[in-house]
Design a protein around this motif. Structure first.
Motif, mmCIF file in Angstrom:
data_model
loop_
_atom_site.group_PDB
_atom_site.id
_atom_site.type_symbol
_atom_site.label_atom_id
_atom_site.label_comp_id
_atom_site.label_asym_id
_atom_site.label_seq_id
_atom_site.Cartn_x
_atom_site.Cartn_y
_atom_site.Cartn_z
ATOM 1 N N MET A 34 -1.158 2.061 -2.419
ATOM 2 C CA MET A 34 -0.183 2.808 -1.624
ATOM 3 C C MET A 34 -0.062 2.229 -0.225
ATOM 4 O O MET A 34 1.055 2.096 0.310
ATOM 5 C CB MET A 34 -0.614 4.281 -1.532
ATOM 6 C CG MET A 34 0.443 5.181 -0.913
ATOM 7 S SD MET A 34 1.951 5.229 -1.917
ATOM 8 C CE MET A 34 3.116 5.860 -0.694
ATOM 9 N N PHE A 35 -1.190 1.869 0.355
ATOM 10 C CA PHE A 35 -1.166 1.277 1.705
ATOM 11 C C PHE A 35 -0.419 -0.056 1.696
ATOM 12 O O PHE A 35 0.390 -0.338 2.591
ATOM 13 C CB PHE A 35 -2.602 1.069 2.195
ATOM 14 C CG PHE A 35 -2.691 0.563 3.605
ATOM 15 C CD1 PHE A 35 -2.606 1.435 4.682
ATOM 16 C CD2 PHE A 35 -2.849 -0.796 3.864
ATOM 17 C CE1 PHE A 35 -2.680 0.978 5.985
ATOM 18 C CE2 PHE A 35 -2.927 -1.262 5.166
ATOM 19 C CZ PHE A 35 -2.840 -0.381 6.227
ATOM 20 N N THR A 36 -0.651 -0.875 0.678
ATOM 21 C CA THR A 36 0.013 -2.184 0.566
ATOM 22 C C THR A 36 1.506 -2.020 0.333
ATOM 23 O O THR A 36 2.322 -2.735 0.924
ATOM 24 C CB THR A 36 -0.607 -2.999 -0.585
ATOM 25 O OG1 THR A 36 -2.019 -3.102 -0.373
ATOM 26 C CG2 THR A 36 0.000 -4.396 -0.645
ATOM 27 N N ILE A 37 1.872 -1.064 -0.549
ATOM 28 C CA ILE A 37 3.294 -0.806 -0.807
ATOM 29 C C ILE A 37 4.003 -0.388 0.474
ATOM 30 O O ILE A 37 5.108 -0.861 0.787
ATOM 31 C CB ILE A 37 3.450 0.287 -1.888
ATOM 32 C CG1 ILE A 37 3.037 -0.260 -3.263
ATOM 33 C CG2 ILE A 37 4.912 0.786 -1.941
ATOM 34 C CD1 ILE A 37 2.971 0.800 -4.338
ATOM 35 N N GLY A 38 3.396 0.506 1.241
ATOM 36 C CA GLY A 38 3.994 0.951 2.495
ATOM 37 C C GLY A 38 4.178 -0.187 3.482
ATOM 38 O O GLY A 38 5.205 -0.288 4.167
ATOM 39 N N LYS A 39 3.184 -1.077 3.528
ATOM 40 C CA LYS A 39 3.253 -2.201 4.459
ATOM 41 C C LYS A 39 4.385 -3.152 4.100
ATOM 42 O O LYS A 39 5.184 -3.553 4.967
ATOM 43 C CB LYS A 39 1.909 -2.935 4.453
ATOM 44 C CG LYS A 39 1.806 -4.049 5.478
ATOM 45 C CD LYS A 39 0.408 -4.646 5.481
ATOM 46 C CE LYS A 39 0.285 -5.756 6.522
ATOM 47 N NZ LYS A 39 -1.082 -6.336 6.550
ATOM 48 N N TYR A 40 4.458 -3.497 2.804
ATOM 49 C CA TYR A 40 5.516 -4.422 2.387
ATOM 50 C C TYR A 40 6.903 -3.768 2.443
ATOM 51 O O TYR A 40 7.904 -4.435 2.718
ATOM 52 C CB TYR A 40 5.236 -4.963 0.984
ATOM 53 C CG TYR A 40 4.197 -6.058 0.988
ATOM 54 C CD1 TYR A 40 4.493 -7.326 1.498
ATOM 55 C CD2 TYR A 40 2.912 -5.836 0.505
ATOM 56 C CE1 TYR A 40 3.534 -8.333 1.520
ATOM 57 C CE2 TYR A 40 1.943 -6.830 0.531
ATOM 58 C CZ TYR A 40 2.267 -8.074 1.037
ATOM 59 O OH TYR A 40 1.319 -9.071 1.068
ATOM 60 N N PHE A 41 6.959 -2.462 2.187
ATOM 61 C CA PHE A 41 8.220 -1.738 2.327
ATOM 62 C C PHE A 41 8.709 -1.796 3.773
ATOM 63 O O PHE A 41 9.904 -1.971 4.039
ATOM 64 C CB PHE A 41 8.042 -0.282 1.889
ATOM 65 C CG PHE A 41 9.277 0.558 2.038
ATOM 66 C CD1 PHE A 41 10.303 0.495 1.110
ATOM 67 C CD2 PHE A 41 9.426 1.423 3.117
ATOM 68 C CE1 PHE A 41 11.445 1.272 1.240
ATOM 69 C CE2 PHE A 41 10.562 2.199 3.267
ATOM 70 C CZ PHE A 41 11.575 2.124 2.323
ATOM 71 N N ALA A 42 7.789 -1.674 4.703
ATOM 72 C CA ALA A 42 8.146 -1.748 6.120
ATOM 73 C C ALA A 42 8.669 -3.132 6.486
ATOM 74 O O ALA A 42 9.636 -3.269 7.241
ATOM 75 C CB ALA A 42 6.939 -1.398 6.980
ATOM 76 N N ILE A 43 8.028 -4.176 5.931
ATOM 77 C CA ILE A 43 8.459 -5.547 6.230
ATOM 78 C C ILE A 43 9.859 -5.796 5.681
ATOM 79 O O ILE A 43 10.727 -6.362 6.367
ATOM 80 C CB ILE A 43 7.456 -6.564 5.645
ATOM 81 C CG1 ILE A 43 6.106 -6.448 6.377
ATOM 82 C CG2 ILE A 43 8.003 -7.989 5.756
ATOM 83 C CD1 ILE A 43 4.999 -7.265 5.759
ATOM 84 N N VAL A 44 10.102 -5.365 4.424
ATOM 85 C CA VAL A 44 11.436 -5.542 3.821
ATOM 86 C C VAL A 44 12.482 -4.757 4.609
ATOM 87 O O VAL A 44 13.579 -5.257 4.897
ATOM 88 C CB VAL A 44 11.420 -5.095 2.337
ATOM 89 C CG1 VAL A 44 12.838 -5.084 1.773
ATOM 90 C CG2 VAL A 44 10.536 -6.019 1.514
#
Length: 342
Positions: free
Chosen positions: A154-164
């Motif tokens: 979940m933490f990784t998904i949130g991080k990459y979602f923020a970058i995109v």
């Protein structure tokens, strides 16, 4: 060279219309307008126009020589000079350019609000990426807690979602800024500027149809034959799609087709306006019908811009809420999972 705004064109046309209605000559009218202008750059442009007219040139040629008035205005004034309807042409041009000025302001407004919201989104995402997420992970590492399994996912998904999201919003922000700069500084006509962007091409086409409908009806009423009128309309048309349709229409007429059939087959107007056009041709009110169609297209443009604004505002607010929500979940869900395991 000073860029003449739509508002300045509208005011110039309105003034010339009143001057000609009052029986004042073009030369005296230009001198009267020149004496009221305070902007030195615009004063210089009008001074050149006055001198050219005083030297025996027509007003349309003088306006063409200064190179700051668009082709539609110059050609329509030329038609007015040749047909004897110059005062009427100026009156219609005044209305047209006021509409263009209002439309341009609405397009700028449509860009301003999204730009502000996108800027807010970018600030939130950058703060989350640069400060909050690294700080959260650092605090956990200092406590000897390392994210694993669903929490790490979940933490990784949130991080990459923020970058995109950051990349997408950055592109949108650049596009909004570019369109705004082009509208403000470009020497091209408003219609030509709109044609440069895929999301405003429909507006460009609709505004060009307004020009065509008014110009074609006036040319026919001034004694031009259909082929010559279409040739002149093609010359002043700034939308490539409409220009091709006008050329095809002229070709069909040259082959012996009648105006009603050829206009319907050209698909220049929407179907609902085609039916109105047929009635106008059969009843002998073609010019009145074309003017009504032009006004209808202007109203369609106003509605399209307003509808876009109405859709953008809640859409961008919802997008901002989703982005912030996903980023918060990417922090809170792992945190609740860790606290449950303590």
């Amino acid at each position: 060279m000073k860029k003449i705004s739509e508002l300045e064109k509208a005011q110039f046309c309105e003034q010339m219309s009143m001057i000609l209605d009052g029986g004042i000559s073009v030369e005296d009218g230009l001198s009267a307008i020149l004496s009221q202008v305070e902007d030195t750059a615009y004063q210089s442009v009008l001074s050149r126009v006055c001198k050219s007219v005083e030297n025996g040139n027509t007003l349309s040629k003088a306006l063409h020589e200064v190179g700051v008035y668009d082709a539609y205005m110059v050609h329509m004034i030329e038609v007015g000079e040749q047909s004897g309807y110059l005062d009427r042409v100026f009156a219609e041009l005044g209305v047209y350019y006021h509409r263009m000025d209002d439309t341009k302001k609405k397009v700028k407004d449509a860009l301003t609000y999204p730009s502000i919201l996108i800027t807010m989104m970018l600030v939130v995402i950058i703060v989350m990426l640069v400060k909050i997420l690294p700080m959260f992970q650092g605090v956990l590492n200092n406590l000897g807690i390392f994210l694993q399994g669903p929490s790490l996912a979940m933490f990784t998904i949130g991080k990459y979602f923020a970058i995109v999201s950051l990349c997408v919003l950055g592109v949108l922000f650049v596009v909004c800024m570019y369109v705004g700069v082009v509208l403000r500084t470009s020497g091209m006509s408003f219609t030509r500027v709109l044609q440069k962007f895929f999301f405003t091409k429909k507006l460009s086409y609709a505004l060009s149809v307004v020009q065509f409908a008014y110009a074609f009806s006036l040319l026919l009423n001034s004694g031009y034959n259909q082929e010559s009128a279409l040739e002149m309309c093609s010359a002043i048309c700034e939308d490539d799609t409409l220009k091709k349709k006008i050329v095809d229409l002229g070709g069909k007429l040259n082959q012996g087709g009648d105006l009603q059939t050829c206009l319907l087959e050209s698909h220049i107007f929407q179907e609902v306006y085609n039916r109105l056009l047929v009635i106008g041709l059969k009843s002998g009110y073609f010019e009145m019908t074309m003017n009504r169609i032009a006004k209808a297209y202007e109203e369609d443009v106003d509605y399209s811009i307003q509808h876009t604004l109405d859709m953008l505002e809640p859409g961008l607010v919802a997008l901002l809420s989703v982005i912030v929500g996903v980023l918060l979940l990417s922090v809170m869900l792992p945190l609740t999972g860790i606290m449950a395991n303590l």
